[in-house]
Design an enzyme around this catalytic site. Structure first.
Site, short mmCIF file in Angstrom:
data_model
loop_
_atom_site.label_atom_id
_atom_site.label_comp_id
_atom_site.label_asym_id
_atom_site.label_seq_id
_atom_site.Cartn_x
_atom_site.Cartn_y
_atom_site.Cartn_z
N LYS A 91 0.89 -1.17 0.00
CA LYS A 91 0.00 0.00 0.00
C LYS A 91 0.92 1.22 0.00
O LYS A 91 1.46 1.61 1.02
CB LYS A 91 -0.87 -0.02 1.27
CG LYS A 91 -2.23 0.61 1.19
CD LYS A 91 -2.26 2.11 1.01
CE LYS A 91 -1.64 2.91 2.10
NZ LYS A 91 -1.38 4.32 1.69
N GLU B 213 9.61 1.10 10.69
CA GLU B 213 10.64 2.13 10.43
C GLU B 213 9.94 3.47 10.60
O GLU B 213 9.16 3.88 9.73
CB GLU B 213 11.19 1.99 9.01
CG GLU B 213 11.96 0.70 8.75
CD GLU B 213 13.33 0.68 9.40
OE1 GLU B 213 13.79 1.71 9.92
OE2 GLU B 213 13.94 -0.40 9.41
N CYS C 137 13.81 10.64 6.80
CA CYS C 137 13.79 10.29 8.23
C CYS C 137 15.19 10.40 8.80
O CYS C 137 15.36 10.60 10.00
CB CYS C 137 13.26 8.88 8.40
SG CYS C 137 14.13 7.68 7.39
N GLU D 44 10.13 16.68 14.10
CA GLU D 44 10.78 16.29 12.84
C GLU D 44 10.45 17.36 11.81
O GLU D 44 9.28 17.53 11.44
CB GLU D 44 10.24 14.92 12.42
CG GLU D 44 11.08 14.22 11.40
CD GLU D 44 10.56 12.82 11.09
OE1 GLU D 44 9.38 12.51 11.34
OE2 GLU D 44 11.35 12.01 10.56
P1 NAD Z 1 2.57 8.61 7.38
O1 NAD Z 1 2.74 7.86 8.64
O2 NAD Z 1 1.60 9.72 7.34
O3 NAD Z 1 2.15 7.62 6.20
C1 NAD Z 1 2.90 6.46 5.90
C2 NAD Z 1 2.01 5.47 5.17
O4 NAD Z 1 0.95 5.07 6.03
C3 NAD Z 1 1.34 6.02 3.92
O5 NAD Z 1 1.24 4.99 2.97
C4 NAD Z 1 -0.04 6.41 4.42
O6 NAD Z 1 -0.99 6.43 3.38
C5 NAD Z 1 -0.30 5.29 5.40
N1 NAD Z 1 -1.26 5.60 6.45
C6 NAD Z 1 -1.59 6.80 6.97
N2 NAD Z 1 -2.51 6.64 7.94
C7 NAD Z 1 -2.75 5.32 8.04
C8 NAD Z 1 -3.60 4.52 8.87
N3 NAD Z 1 -4.38 5.05 9.80
N4 NAD Z 1 -3.59 3.19 8.69
C9 NAD Z 1 -2.81 2.63 7.78
N5 NAD Z 1 -1.97 3.32 6.96
C10 NAD Z 1 -1.96 4.65 7.10
O7 NAD Z 1 4.04 9.09 6.99
P2 NAD Z 1 4.46 9.98 5.73
O8 NAD Z 1 4.04 11.37 5.98
O9 NAD Z 1 4.05 9.32 4.46
O10 NAD Z 1 6.04 9.84 5.80
C11 NAD Z 1 6.82 10.64 6.61
C12 NAD Z 1 7.20 9.92 7.88
O11 NAD Z 1 7.83 8.68 7.56
C13 NAD Z 1 8.23 10.67 8.70
O12 NAD Z 1 7.91 10.60 10.06
C14 NAD Z 1 9.53 9.91 8.43
O13 NAD Z 1 10.49 10.03 9.44
C15 NAD Z 1 9.03 8.52 8.29
N6 NAD Z 1 9.99 7.72 7.56
C16 NAD Z 1 10.73 6.80 8.24
C17 NAD Z 1 11.68 6.06 7.58
C18 NAD Z 1 12.51 5.04 8.32
O14 NAD Z 1 13.11 4.21 7.67
N7 NAD Z 1 12.58 5.08 9.62
C19 NAD Z 1 11.88 6.24 6.21
C20 NAD Z 1 11.11 7.19 5.53
C21 NAD Z 1 10.16 7.92 6.22
#
Ligand code: NAD
Length: 484
Positions: free
Chosen positions: A182, A258, A292, A388
């Site tokens: 997804k 992650e 991240c 962040e």
């Molecule tokens: P997000 O948590 O908003 O979304 C991540 C994914 O989850 C997306 O596909 C989104 O559609 C989905 N999602 C959102 N709400 C959901 C729910 N209630 N149930 C299931 N899925 C849901 O994060 P983002 O804004 O897309 O990405 C940024 C964040 O990701 C930052 O906090 C960043 O640090 C983190 N990140 C971490 C890593 C790592 O390896 N640690 C790598 C990249 C990004």
């Protein structure tokens, strides 16, 4: 024809389930917007709960044959996908820039990093060895075989539209799992192009399914409640990760997380400042700060703090901001208006107690741009140090004592990565041991490598991606006790 135009023309902005392209069961779609122009570039099918379940069924039907296939066969498919991605690097990079906004040079970097997971795990696929030994009491033989965990739901963020997917798909497939991906709703196109490439490479139907949706919560919730799903691998914010951990708890799912970071970047008084500024630019500005791993707070020893701030500001001010697709552009727009406005608000608060040395505003006109910004002498209480940022902003705090700098670096709920510059390697390793993070860049601003275990401690996550650890996340040991 661009890759995007081809996806649209061939009806591949749809769901990819069981090797077929399908519209959403309720016919729903959602727009994908180019952050540089604020214009819609594609309408993508928005998967429903029923579509999520159909994808789980397809992954489950494919699981038996795939998990029993020869490891070499799985490895060779992954190797083929690696080669195809490298051949089409430019096409994919343009697609990433179109949906995410990042500078084309960043997209090419992401493609090389992302594709490499397929090469690495094509090599790991044939190294799932298990163990055999005699029990200490001498009463039996202990066999341990590592078996694929099963159907895996993979959820990825928008900041690396291809690499966050490849980092999960490659080890899952190498281990013998089948997957439903997804992708993030802001950037589903690269994942769809990847699904198409897998099909072209000869991947059996149902092994890789992709279900974009603008209703992530209910669709993912339905999949996690399905007893055929055994694994959740999530990359995204700590906030959403926490919610998904709760959902996974109901079925005691195997999880990898992650999550968010808040990386400190320490510059000790003896650091090579040229190297520290170059490393800071990499750690801060890869992806315009939308990573991240992005350095989020700079702690610089008092004797070198002003010089570091000046040199970093010069390097930041020299970057060219503009639409990612334009030649020579270093910094593209942020992903959306909400992110840009959040960055602007953090800067405004930090600027009240510190000094903006360069940047500090969004340029006028279309697109979600924000200028590369350096703020020095930021107050220790500023929100920018605990949030962040996810934007091109470097807040600098001066320190007088290394122990105090380490305390400040560790004073956060997250623990993904920390950076440290010093000419004294012994001191560097000593400090690295005391930093509460899963990764440390010691005199390096770039740490990501498919051959290394990527991941965080504290609220930055559970488990590791990349290296041999990455495949273990998709395997479960089975112990067989026997005698002969
Ligand atoms: P997000 O948590 O908003 O979304 C991540 C994914 O989850 C997306 O596909 C989104 O559609 C989905 N999602 C959102 N709400 C959901 C729910 N209630 N149930 C299931 N899925 C849901 O994060 P983002 O804004 O897309 O990405 C940024 C964040 O990701 C930052 O906090 C960043 O640090 C983190 N990140 C971490 C890593 C790592 O390896 N640690 C790598 C990249 C990004």
């Amino acid at each position: 024809m661009t890759l995007l135009a081809r996806l649209i023309t061939e009806g591949k902005t749809a769901l990819h389930i069981g090797g077929e392209w399908a519209e959403a069961s309720d016919g729903g779609t959602f727009p994908v917007v180019d952050p540089a122009t604020e214009e819609t570039i594609a309408e993508v099918a928005s998967g429903t709960e029923a579509d999520g379940i159909a994808a789980v069924a397809a992954a489950h039907a494919a699981l038996g044959p795939w998990s029993e296939s020869a490891p070499r066969q799985r490895g060779e498919l992954l190797r083929k996908v690696f080669e195809m991605l490298m051949e089409r690097e430019r096409d994919f990079a343009e697609l990433i820039t179109a949906e995410n906004g990042k500078a084309l040079s960043d997209s090419i970097g992401e493609m090389r990093y992302g594709a490499e997971f397929f090469r690495w795990f094509s090599e790991e696929a044939v190294r799932n060895r298990g163990e055999m030994y005699r029990s200490p009491a001498g009463d039996k033989r202990i066999f341990v075989i590592d078996q694929p965990v099963g159907v895996s739901v993979l959820i990825t963020p928008w900041n690396f539209p291809i690499a966050m997917g490849t980092r999960k798909i490659a080890p899952a497939l190498a281990a013998g799992c089948t997957v439903v991906l997804k992708p993030a709703s802001d950037t589903p196109l690269a994942a769809l192009a990847l699904a198409d490439l897998f099909a072209e490479a000869g991947c059996p139907p149902g092994v890789v399914n992709v279900v974009p949706s603008r209703r992530s919560g209910p669709v993912v919730g339905a999949m996690l409640a399905d007893s055929r799903v055994r694994k959740l691998s999530f990359t995204g914010s700590t906030e959403v990760g926490r919610t998904l951990l709760e959902a996974a708890a109901a079925r005691v799912l195997n999880v990898s997380m992650e999550l968010g970071g808040n990386a400190p970047f320490l510059v000790l008084a003896d650091a090579d400042l040229d190297a520290a500024v170059a490393g800071a630019m990499q750690a801060k500005m890869r992806n315009a700060g939308e990573a991240c791993t992005a350095a989020n707070r700079f702690y610089v020893a008092d004797p070198v703090a002003d010089e570091f701030a000046d040199r970093l500001s010069q390097a930041m001010a020299a970057l060219r901001v503009g639409p990612g697709m334009e030649p020579g552009v270093d910094v593209g727009p942020l992903i959306n208006a909400t992110t840009r406005d959040k960055v602007a608000a953090l800067v405004e608060e930090a600027a009240a107690g510190g000094t903006v040395v360069t940047g500090g505003r969004a340029p006028k006109g279309k697109g979600y741009f924000y200028l590369p910004t350096v703020i020095k002498d930021v107050a220790r209480s500023a929100g920018i140090l605990t949030t962040e940022i996810f934007g091109p902003v470097a807040p600098i705090v001066r320190f007088h004592d290394v122990d105090d700098a380490i305390t400040q670096a560790n004073d956060t709920a997250t623990g993904l990565v920390a950076y440290l510059y010093t000419r004294d390697e012994r001191k560097g390793l000593e400090v690295a041991e005391r930093l509460e993070t899963g990764m440390v860049g010691l005199n390096r601003g770039l740490i990501s490598d498919p051959a290394a275990p990527f991941g965080g401690v504290k609220e930055s996550g559970l488990g590791r991606e990349g290296s041999h650890h990455g495949m273990r996340e998709f395997l479960e040991p089975k112990y067989v006790a026997t005698n002969w």
